[in-house]
Design an enzyme around this catalytic site. Sequence first.
Site, PDB file in Angstrom:
ATOM      1  N   GLY A   1       0.804  -1.216   0.000  1.00 26.34           N
ATOM      2  CA  GLY A   1       0.000   0.000   0.000  1.00 26.34           C
ATOM      3  C   GLY A   1       0.839   1.270   0.000  1.00 26.34           C
ATOM      4  CB  THR A   2       4.205   1.954  -1.447  1.00 24.17           C
ATOM      5  OG1 THR A   2       4.611   0.648  -1.092  1.00 24.17           O
ATOM      6  CG2 THR A   2       5.315   2.950  -1.252  1.00 24.17           C
ATOM      7  CB  THR A   3       0.361   3.685  -4.494  1.00 21.95           C
ATOM      8  OG1 THR A   3       1.271   2.732  -5.066  1.00 21.95           O
ATOM      9  CG2 THR A   3       0.015   4.728  -5.514  1.00 21.95           C
ATOM     10  CD1 TRP A   4      -4.687   5.215   0.323  1.00 22.44           C
ATOM     11  CD2 TRP A   4      -4.676   3.238   1.375  1.00 22.44           C
ATOM     12  NE1 TRP A   4      -5.781   5.182   1.159  1.00 22.44           N
ATOM     13  CE2 TRP A   4      -5.799   3.972   1.804  1.00 22.44           C
ATOM     14  CE3 TRP A   4      -4.472   1.963   1.895  1.00 22.44           C
ATOM     15  CZ2 TRP A   4      -6.710   3.476   2.737  1.00 22.44           C
ATOM     16  CZ3 TRP A   4      -5.376   1.464   2.815  1.00 22.44           C
ATOM     17  CH2 TRP A   4      -6.489   2.211   3.231  1.00 22.44           C
TER      18      TRP A   4
ATOM     19  CG  HIS B   1      10.011  -0.666  -1.157  1.00 24.81           C
ATOM     20  ND1 HIS B   1       8.757  -0.470  -0.631  1.00 24.81           N
ATOM     21  CD2 HIS B   1       9.864  -0.557  -2.517  1.00 24.81           C
ATOM     22  CE1 HIS B   1       7.896  -0.242  -1.620  1.00 24.81           C
ATOM     23  NE2 HIS B   1       8.538  -0.292  -2.770  1.00 24.81           N
TER      24      HIS B   1
ATOM     25  NE  ARG C   1      -2.741  -5.764   0.681  1.00 19.17           N
ATOM     26  CZ  ARG C   1      -2.984  -5.623  -0.613  1.00 19.17           C
ATOM     27  NH1 ARG C   1      -2.014  -5.263  -1.429  1.00 19.17           N
ATOM     28  NH2 ARG C   1      -4.188  -5.832  -1.109  1.00 19.17           N
TER      29      ARG C   1
ATOM     30  CB  SER D   1      -0.429  -7.325  -4.340  1.00 25.09           C
ATOM     31  OG  SER D   1      -0.317  -6.043  -4.901  1.00 25.09           O
TER      32      SER D   1
ATOM     33  CE1 TYR E   1      -3.800  -1.506   0.847  1.00 21.27           C
ATOM     34  CE2 TYR E   1      -5.272  -3.326   1.378  1.00 21.27           C
ATOM     35  CZ  TYR E   1      -4.865  -2.335   0.507  1.00 21.27           C
ATOM     36  OH  TYR E   1      -5.519  -2.162  -0.696  1.00 21.27           O
TER      37      TYR E   1
ATOM     38  NE  ARG F   1      -3.803  -7.256  -7.903  1.00 25.81           N
ATOM     39  CZ  ARG F   1      -4.570  -8.231  -7.415  1.00 25.81           C
ATOM     40  NH1 ARG F   1      -5.327  -8.930  -8.244  1.00 25.81           N
ATOM     41  NH2 ARG F   1      -4.570  -8.525  -6.130  1.00 25.81           N
TER      42      ARG F   1
HETATM   43  P1  A3P Z   1      -3.679  -5.142  -5.013  1.00 26.42           P
HETATM   44  O1  A3P Z   1      -2.686  -5.628  -5.990  1.00 26.42           O
HETATM   45  O2  A3P Z   1      -4.043  -6.164  -3.978  1.00 26.42           O
HETATM   46  O3  A3P Z   1      -4.885  -4.536  -5.645  1.00 26.42           O
HETATM   47  P2  A3P Z   1       2.095  -0.632  -3.518  1.00 26.42           P
HETATM   48  O4  A3P Z   1       1.533   0.739  -3.634  1.00 26.42           O
HETATM   49  O5  A3P Z   1       2.900  -0.855  -2.273  1.00 26.42           O
HETATM   50  O6  A3P Z   1       2.766  -1.049  -4.764  1.00 26.42           O
HETATM   51  O7  A3P Z   1       0.835  -1.591  -3.299  1.00 26.42           O
HETATM   52  C1  A3P Z   1      -0.095  -1.818  -4.334  1.00 26.42           C
HETATM   53  C2  A3P Z   1      -1.368  -2.344  -3.718  1.00 26.42           C
HETATM   54  O8  A3P Z   1      -2.061  -1.284  -3.087  1.00 26.42           O
HETATM   55  C3  A3P Z   1      -2.280  -2.891  -4.793  1.00 26.42           C
HETATM   56  O9  A3P Z   1      -3.000  -3.952  -4.175  1.00 26.42           O
HETATM   57  C4  A3P Z   1      -3.145  -1.690  -5.089  1.00 26.42           C
HETATM   58  O10 A3P Z   1      -4.355  -1.983  -5.723  1.00 26.42           O
HETATM   59  C5  A3P Z   1      -3.346  -1.128  -3.692  1.00 26.42           C
HETATM   60  N1  A3P Z   1      -3.719   0.293  -3.694  1.00 26.42           N
HETATM   61  C6  A3P Z   1      -3.286   1.259  -4.544  1.00 26.42           C
HETATM   62  N2  A3P Z   1      -3.856   2.419  -4.249  1.00 26.42           N
HETATM   63  C7  A3P Z   1      -4.681   2.214  -3.198  1.00 26.42           C
HETATM   64  C8  A3P Z   1      -5.560   3.052  -2.447  1.00 26.42           C
HETATM   65  N3  A3P Z   1      -5.707   4.317  -2.749  1.00 26.42           N
HETATM   66  N4  A3P Z   1      -6.238   2.487  -1.429  1.00 26.42           N
HETATM   67  C9  A3P Z   1      -6.087   1.192  -1.119  1.00 26.42           C
HETATM   68  N5  A3P Z   1      -5.274   0.342  -1.800  1.00 26.42           N
HETATM   69  C10 A3P Z   1      -4.575   0.847  -2.824  1.00 26.42           C
END
Ligand code: A3P
Length: 321
Positions: free
Chosen positions: A70-73, A133, A155, A163, A217, A287
């Site tokens: 959930g890095t992006t989040w 990371h 997570r 994922s 997460y 995703r």
């Molecule tokens: P899934 O592949 O299970 O859908 P990272 O950002 O660390 O690469 O993690 C990616 C995961 O976070 C993906 O999970 C992605 O869909 C999910 N993700 C991205 N944006 C998100 C958000 N705004 N809220 C919750 N989950 C999110």
Amino acid sequence: MAEVQSESNHNGGVLEGGGDESFVPKAEGFWVLYQGCWLRAPAVQSVKIVQEQFKARPDDILLVTYPKCGTTWLKALAFAVTNRFRHAATSADHPLLTQHPQDLVPFLEMPYRQLHPLADLEKLPSPRLLSTHLPDTLLPPCVATLGCRVVYLCRSPKDVLVSLWHFLYKVNKNYSIDKAFELFCKGESSYGPIWEHNLGFWKESISNNDRVLFLKYDEMMAQPVEHVKMLAEFVRVPFTEEEIRCGVVEDVVQLCSFDTLKSMPANSSGVSDRIGGVPMENSSFFRTAKVGDWANHLTVEMAGKLDDIVEEKLRGSDLAF
Ligand code: A3P
């Protein structure tokens, strides 16, 4: 400086020099073990540069995650929270409406620091919002000694594995879920083993909860408003009573929600190379965001085996998924 130790128990380990070839496991032996952490070969040089040259500042805030947790989040949330006085979450020109969250908070070790000198980070005004990371064992000691605050998001390992597999499968269609599972169970995956990664920050969050905020997460998905308040408090910009009354926390949650971010053109289209030689679709970071999606990809046996391994590795720590 500890030497890079190549893997010994793999058949014909291939340690590539960089680029697409080395991004995804192809056969056996894809990562190198550097100071107890599995890294892609080109990442080792970058990590060394960070370890030797990164100059932390006491007010730096580090967002730390294992990949796919959930890095992006977290980047989006932390950016929205800390910049809300300049950019209201409801403003029509909020940077999150036009820029990928990954690009709004720079990684310490990526893009690979041989190509992008750390001087880039030196230019940022304080307080800096940075991400990494790296496990706690690989972070430069100045991060802890200067008391930089760390927000750690973890997570469920089963969801991380699934994922991660989807993410890597996009650039290598030969990368099977069986292979991903086999390696992940051995702790072999970029920045792995995942349990070591989790445990390091878990222990630090217990002994020093003023410095490390440990988030999960699944819990954040269930109670985003509470978690965003906690995050704001931890990074010393708590929401005021007035902001809470006016729904500012909910506005941040909404702006950073999966559905909102996924629909933005900057996140749903186009390709970017954030790693160095590995162009990926911007949408790869969005995703399904479903808690428990592992059940659609792992057999009951696989899930049971990974659960057992993780439980054993975390035994005695009070950390559980
Ligand atoms: P899934 O592949 O299970 O859908 P990272 O950002 O660390 O690469 O993690 C990616 C995961 O976070 C993906 O999970 C992605 O869909 C999910 N993700 C991205 N944006 C998100 C958000 N705004 N809220 C919750 N989950 C999110």
